[in-house]
Enzyme design. Structure first.
Site, PDB file in Angstrom:
ATOM      1  N   GLY A 112       0.806  -1.211   0.000  1.00  0.00           N
ATOM      2  CA  GLY A 112       0.000   0.000   0.000  1.00  0.00           C
ATOM      3  C   GLY A 112       0.840   1.263   0.000  1.00  0.00           C
ATOM      4  O   GLY A 112       0.549   2.222  -0.707  1.00  0.00           O
ATOM      5  N   ARG A 134       7.141   1.810   1.267  1.00  0.00           N
ATOM      6  CA  ARG A 134       7.423   0.384   1.427  1.00  0.00           C
ATOM      7  C   ARG A 134       7.906  -0.209   0.101  1.00  0.00           C
ATOM      8  O   ARG A 134       8.757  -1.106   0.082  1.00  0.00           O
ATOM      9  CB  ARG A 134       6.200  -0.370   1.944  1.00  0.00           C
ATOM     10  CG  ARG A 134       6.512  -1.821   2.322  1.00  0.00           C
ATOM     11  CD  ARG A 134       5.415  -2.407   3.192  1.00  0.00           C
ATOM     12  NE  ARG A 134       5.349  -1.703   4.455  1.00  0.00           N
ATOM     13  CZ  ARG A 134       4.217  -1.452   5.115  1.00  0.00           C
ATOM     14  NH1 ARG A 134       3.064  -1.838   4.620  1.00  0.00           N
ATOM     15  NH2 ARG A 134       4.243  -0.817   6.262  1.00  0.00           N
ATOM     16  N   ARG A 190       1.467  11.095  -8.760  1.00  0.00           N
ATOM     17  CA  ARG A 190       0.772  11.168  -7.472  1.00  0.00           C
ATOM     18  C   ARG A 190       1.584  10.544  -6.329  1.00  0.00           C
ATOM     19  O   ARG A 190       1.033  10.147  -5.296  1.00  0.00           O
ATOM     20  CB  ARG A 190      -0.611  10.513  -7.552  1.00  0.00           C
ATOM     21  CG  ARG A 190      -1.588  11.247  -8.471  1.00  0.00           C
ATOM     22  CD  ARG A 190      -2.904  10.500  -8.608  1.00  0.00           C
ATOM     23  NE  ARG A 190      -3.839  11.235  -9.446  1.00  0.00           N
ATOM     24  CZ  ARG A 190      -4.853  11.981  -8.992  1.00  0.00           C
ATOM     25  NH1 ARG A 190      -5.054  12.067  -7.692  1.00  0.00           N
ATOM     26  NH2 ARG A 190      -5.649  12.611  -9.820  1.00  0.00           N
ATOM     27  N   ARG A 209      -0.711  -8.757  -3.620  1.00  0.00           N
ATOM     28  CA  ARG A 209      -0.800  -7.641  -2.676  1.00  0.00           C
ATOM     29  C   ARG A 209      -0.170  -8.055  -1.361  1.00  0.00           C
ATOM     30  O   ARG A 209      -0.388  -9.171  -0.859  1.00  0.00           O
ATOM     31  CB  ARG A 209      -2.265  -7.256  -2.440  1.00  0.00           C
ATOM     32  CG  ARG A 209      -2.438  -6.346  -1.229  1.00  0.00           C
ATOM     33  CD  ARG A 209      -3.807  -5.757  -1.068  1.00  0.00           C
ATOM     34  NE  ARG A 209      -4.257  -5.741   0.319  1.00  0.00           N
ATOM     35  CZ  ARG A 209      -3.705  -5.045   1.305  1.00  0.00           C
ATOM     36  NH1 ARG A 209      -2.647  -4.292   1.085  1.00  0.00           N
ATOM     37  NH2 ARG A 209      -4.190  -5.098   2.530  1.00  0.00           N
ATOM     38  N   SER A 220      -0.889  -4.901   5.635  1.00  0.00           N
ATOM     39  CA  SER A 220      -1.199  -5.172   7.031  1.00  0.00           C
ATOM     40  C   SER A 220      -2.684  -5.475   7.191  1.00  0.00           C
ATOM     41  O   SER A 220      -3.492  -5.169   6.318  1.00  0.00           O
ATOM     42  CB  SER A 220      -0.803  -3.975   7.901  1.00  0.00           C
ATOM     43  OG  SER A 220      -1.469  -2.809   7.452  1.00  0.00           O
ATOM     44  N   ASP A 246      -2.735  -5.398  14.317  1.00  0.00           N
ATOM     45  CA  ASP A 246      -3.586  -5.032  15.447  1.00  0.00           C
ATOM     46  C   ASP A 246      -4.722  -6.040  15.571  1.00  0.00           C
ATOM     47  O   ASP A 246      -5.015  -6.790  14.644  1.00  0.00           O
ATOM     48  CB  ASP A 246      -4.143  -3.609  15.308  1.00  0.00           C
ATOM     49  CG  ASP A 246      -4.934  -3.412  14.031  1.00  0.00           C
ATOM     50  OD1 ASP A 246      -5.988  -4.049  13.874  1.00  0.00           O
ATOM     51  OD2 ASP A 246      -4.514  -2.611  13.181  1.00  0.00           O
ATOM     52  N   ARG A 297       6.226  -2.408  12.577  1.00  0.00           N
ATOM     53  CA  ARG A 297       5.489  -2.901  11.409  1.00  0.00           C
ATOM     54  C   ARG A 297       6.454  -3.202  10.269  1.00  0.00           C
ATOM     55  O   ARG A 297       6.364  -4.242   9.625  1.00  0.00           O
ATOM     56  CB  ARG A 297       4.460  -1.869  10.947  1.00  0.00           C
ATOM     57  CG  ARG A 297       3.249  -1.747  11.842  1.00  0.00           C
ATOM     58  CD  ARG A 297       2.220  -0.836  11.220  1.00  0.00           C
ATOM     59  NE  ARG A 297       1.098  -0.610  12.121  1.00  0.00           N
ATOM     60  CZ  ARG A 297      -0.127  -0.316  11.720  1.00  0.00           C
ATOM     61  NH1 ARG A 297      -0.383  -0.227  10.432  1.00  0.00           N
ATOM     62  NH2 ARG A 297      -1.095  -0.121  12.583  1.00  0.00           N
TER      63      ARG A 297
END
Length: 240
Positions: free
Chosen positions: A21, A25, A44, A88, A91, A209, A222
């Site tokens: 995402g 990363r 973008r 994909r 998290s 979480d 993370r």
């Protein structure tokens, strides 16, 4: 060739794309795992890099947050760049008490209340499956790497579930026999695009979480905790 959201030339995008995402990363992955790479999209700020991992050409491209965002990027990759496979990585929130921070989830089927399929394709569809072929490759690779993964059904929400005013009301609307193990915000759009365009997609997630876990992972935790998932995705991608 380019699209309104991707300035890369067609030949600069590999047939297999790994999509986190977060654009940073994507940058982290190529800087720490690739032999060489080239930045092929900055539109973008949604970075895409193409390079080699263990000699295989792969593209790493960010998809942003939520179904509309991944819906645009994955559709264009499948449709206009003729990408065959998208993995994909991201998290998720854990929905089972036995799950621990950074456990890796592999989605089998995903449920969403979203009207994504209805809006895109006049299809009142709310459950869609991942590629059994890609999932099989990932499961085999996980065994080879001695990385434990949990396979199961997942849910895809239109908002961050922690912010829901009453998450239990949402859970009551999930089909009784669906039994989700985790929740995230993108897989439904990805899987549905793959379905209608006759492509392959799958989703690996790391638990960050859960209502059963008191500790909330920091941003640094993370990132470090995601390395096993990244390694699993890369080692699986070179086998496709």
């Amino acid at each position: 060739m380019s699209t309104p959201h991707n300035e890369a030339n067609k030949e600069e995008i590999a047939k297999t794309v790994i999509m986190p995402g977060d654009p940073l990363r994507a940058k982290y992955i190529v800087e720490n795992f690739f032999e060489n790479y080239k930045l092929v999209n900055t539109v973008r700020g949604m970075y895409a890099y193409t390079g080699t991992y263990n000699g295989k050409k792969l593209t790493i491209m960010a998809h942003g947050m939520g179904m509309p965002s991944i819906g645009i990027y994955s559709y264009e990759l499948f449709k206009f760049y003729e990408v065959d496979n998208i993995i994909r990585i991201g998290s998720c929130g854990g929905y089972k008490p036995e799950l621990k921070l950074f456990d890796i989830i592999l989605s089998e089927n995903v449920f969403s209340e979203s009207n994504y399929a209805l809006t895109l394709n006049n299809d009142n569809c709310h459950i869609v499956n991942s590629s059994t072929e890609l999932n099989s490759i990932i499961e085999k690779t996980a065994n080879e790497l001695d990385i434990q993964i949990i396979t199961g059904n997942t849910i895809c929400t239109d908002c961050f579930d922690i912010y829901m005013t009453d998450v239990n009301k949402f859970l009551e609307r999930i089909p009784d026999d669906f039994n989700p193990v985790s929740a995230e915000m993108e897989a439904f759009a990805l899987f549905y695009n793959a379905k209608i365009l006759n492509k392959k997609a799958c989703c690996l997630m790391s638990v960050v979480d859960s209502k059963f876990i008191k500790k909330i992972a920091t941003i640094e935790e993370r990132q470090n905790g995601l390395n096993n998932m990244i390694k699993l995705a890369l080692d699986s991608a070179i086998k496709i």
